[in-house]
Write a protein that holds these residues in place. Structure first.
Motif, PDB file in Angstrom:
ATOM      1  N   UNK A  49       0.832  -1.218   0.000  1.00 11.27           N
ATOM      2  CA  UNK A  49       0.000   0.000   0.000  1.00 11.27           C
ATOM      3  C   UNK A  49       0.856   1.253   0.000  1.00 11.27           C
ATOM      4  N   UNK A  50       1.929   1.229   0.753  1.00  8.52           N
ATOM      5  CA  UNK A  50       2.815   2.391   0.870  1.00  8.52           C
ATOM      6  C   UNK A  50       4.252   1.918   0.718  1.00  8.52           C
ATOM      7  N   UNK A  51       4.742   1.843  -0.490  1.00 14.06           N
ATOM      8  CA  UNK A  51       6.091   1.329  -0.712  1.00 14.06           C
ATOM      9  C   UNK A  51       7.153   2.058   0.081  1.00 14.06           C
ATOM     10  N   UNK A  52       6.941   3.333   0.349  1.00 21.20           N
ATOM     11  CA  UNK A  52       7.962   4.075   1.096  1.00 21.20           C
ATOM     12  C   UNK A  52       8.056   3.625   2.547  1.00 21.20           C
ATOM     13  N   UNK A  53       7.013   2.937   3.052  1.00 23.63           N
ATOM     14  CA  UNK A  53       7.019   2.480   4.448  1.00 23.63           C
ATOM     15  C   UNK A  53       7.475   1.022   4.595  1.00 23.63           C
ATOM     16  N   UNK A  54       7.847   0.363   3.525  1.00 24.84           N
ATOM     17  CA  UNK A  54       8.253  -1.045   3.592  1.00 24.84           C
ATOM     18  C   UNK A  54       9.544  -1.198   4.378  1.00 24.84           C
ATOM     19  N   UNK A  55       9.493  -2.053   5.436  1.00 23.51           N
ATOM     20  CA  UNK A  55      10.671  -2.359   6.273  1.00 23.51           C
ATOM     21  C   UNK A  55      11.343  -3.618   5.713  1.00 23.51           C
TER      22      UNK A  55
END
Length: 522
Positions: free
Chosen positions: A339-345
């Protein structure tokens, strides 16, 4: 419906076997008893017949004949005197037949003549009477001359050559016959006073003073032998079946009573199988026999099976729980990243994936160990293996006292050392010590740390599967709770032990002991 074969039960087979054994033993004992009884009674009859024959023979040898013969009891001991041609010379009065052949009593029974030649007819009888009278006169004269005056033929000389009847039996005296020492025993029948019975006959030869050889055949009745044998056979024929029935009945009842607990065990085991309730136990009889030991062993087996099943259930539940956490965390991270690639850990996802990989590897290894996988027989140098496993780890010091080798699987032993070092690394502050040495016939690997240590009451619990004494920290550090459990299982399959204790510095000390291989490592 299953039809039971005859004698299929243990009770029936035991009863049949016991009855057959007793029957064979009783038949053998009864046969031996009857044969011994018959032999003893026949021996007694032989002795009686020989005694009667020698009684008549002694009279004939002494020159007594004719009507002067003193016959034994006619009914008990019939006697017949035969000449060399088998003709009857004399016979007891009541004797009518021997072995079916008639016995003809002679009108006169000639007396043996004291001379050295045989005579016949009336002349022989007159001569025998005269010579016997002359002999009596000579003996009287001799006794008159020798008696009371110390004659040369006094009492001592008469005692040496005389028999019990006072007659001179010196071998040089032509007036004394000879009795043979050979006796022949036969069995037959005799008719005495119109009654026929079985007898045991003794036959011996006697030579009369007239140098005539006669055969004296005397019998002894076998009625007592027949009566005793018949009585014994009757007793055995009646008592043997009764005794066998008693043995069969007692064996049946005793076997039934002895196997009653076995039937109780079987019924309870069938109920446990049907209900799948492993908490139930079979009844244990109060006796101390094999059945009681069987019941106790069965209960021990049920307890071990219950423990194993319970451990398996707990293992499945714990494995599911352990798999659920990293899988849920990994799914959450992936969904957020989608949903939010920038938040992928990415680092967290990799870490969860590694945890899943380690957990899967541990579960597969435990499955192989539980399936009974045997270690190899390769020679493994523990000193070199410890250095290899410890290479690249921080704060680890390896101390080896010489070369130490064991027989086993290099991969499994390396896994044990790695798990011990991983456990020490999660709890140590600054130092981990690995000591490898040999103590007698054992190879010892001790891994100690300077951490908080393991409480004494928890030192066995740490080897259980999925057990963590500090769940939060262990999970954060990537532990699965299977490392020490796997290490102990591998140690046991190599014939060794793995124990926990307190280190000299106050931390935990895990000691691995394995059978050392003889000689030097290759």
């Amino acid at each position: 419906m299953i039809r039971r074969r005859p004698f299929a039960s243990v009770r029936a087979r035991a009863t049949l076997a016991a009855t057959c054994v007793v029957a064979v033993a009783l038949l053998a004992a009864g046969t031996a008893l009857v044969l011994s009884l018959r032999a003893n009674l026949v021996g007694q009859a032989d002795t009686q017949a020989e005694s009667a024959a020698r009684r008549v023979a002694s009279q004939l040898a002494a020159g007594i004949g004719g009507d002067r013969l003193d016959w034994p009891d006619e009914e008990d001991h019939p006697v017949r005197v035969e000449d060399e041609r088998g003709r009857t010379v004399a016979a007891s009065e009541g004797l009518r037949a021997v072995d079916g052949g008639p016995v003809r009593h002679p009108r006169t029974s000639p007396a043996p003549a004291p001379t050295g030649r045989a005579t016949s007819g009336r002349a022989s009888e007159d001569s025998a009477d005269r010579e016997e009278s002359d002999d009596r006169d000579d003996r009287d004269d001799s006794e008159d001359r020798g008696g009371g005056h110390g004659g040369r033929h006094g009492g001592e000389d008469r005692d040496e050559g005389s028999g019990g009847d006072g007659k001179d039996h010196d071998d040089d005296d032509p007036a004394v016959g000879e009795i043979s020492d050979d006796v022949t025993f036969t069995a037959g029948t005799a008719t005495v006073d119109d009654e026929t019975h079985d007898y045991r006959f003794a036959a011996l030869e006697v030579t009369t003073p007239a140098d005539v050889t006669l055969t004296v055949r005397a019998g002894a009745p076998l009625a007592a032998e027949h009566a005793a044998v018949n009585t014994a056979l009757t007793t055995l024929s009646v008592g043997l079946p009764l005794l066998l029935l008693t043995v069969a009945g007692v064996t049946w009842l005793v076997t039934r009573r002895a196997l009653r607990p076995v039937e109780g065990i079987r019924a309870e085991m069938a109920a446990i199988t049907a209900s799948e309730d492993l908490a139930r136990r079979v009844p244990v009889p109060a006796t101390r026999d094999e059945v009681a030991r069987l019941a106790r062993t069965t209960n021990q087996t049920l307890a071990a099976l219950e423990k194993s099943v319970e451990r398996q259930r707990r293992f499945v539940a714990d494995a599911s729980h352990e798999l659920r956490s990293p899988l849920a965390s990994l799914r959450t991270q992936l969904e957020v990243g989608a949903a939010h690639p920038e938040l992928l850990d990415v680092d967290g996802a990799v870490e969860d994936t590694v945890r899943l990989q380690h957990l899967a590897a541990d579960l597969l290894l435990l499955a192989r160990l539980d399936a009974g996988e045997r270690p190899g027989e390769a020679l493994v140098p523990l000193d070199a293996l410890a250095r290899e496993v410890a290479r690249g780890r921080e704060h680890v010091v390896v101390e080896c006292a010489g070369e130490v080798a064991v027989a086993g699987s290099r991969g499994q032993l390396a896994r044990v050392l790695a798990n011990l070092l991983d456990n020490a690394g999660r709890h140590a502050h600054r130092r981990i010590t690995v000591s490898v040495r040999r103590e007698g016939e054992q190879a010892v690997v001790a891994v100690g740390d300077d951490g908080p240590g393991i409480p004494a009451e928890q030192r066995e619990r740490v080897f259980e599967r999925f057990v963590r004494l500090d769940d939060a920290r262990a999970r954060d550090d990537g532990g699965t709770g299977l490392g020490l459990a796997i290490a102990r299982d591998i140690a046991r399959r190599h014939g060794g032990t793995l124990t926990a204790a307190e280190a000299p510095g106050g931390g935990a000390l895990l000691t691995l002991r394995l059978p050392a291989a003889p000689g030097r490592r290759g």
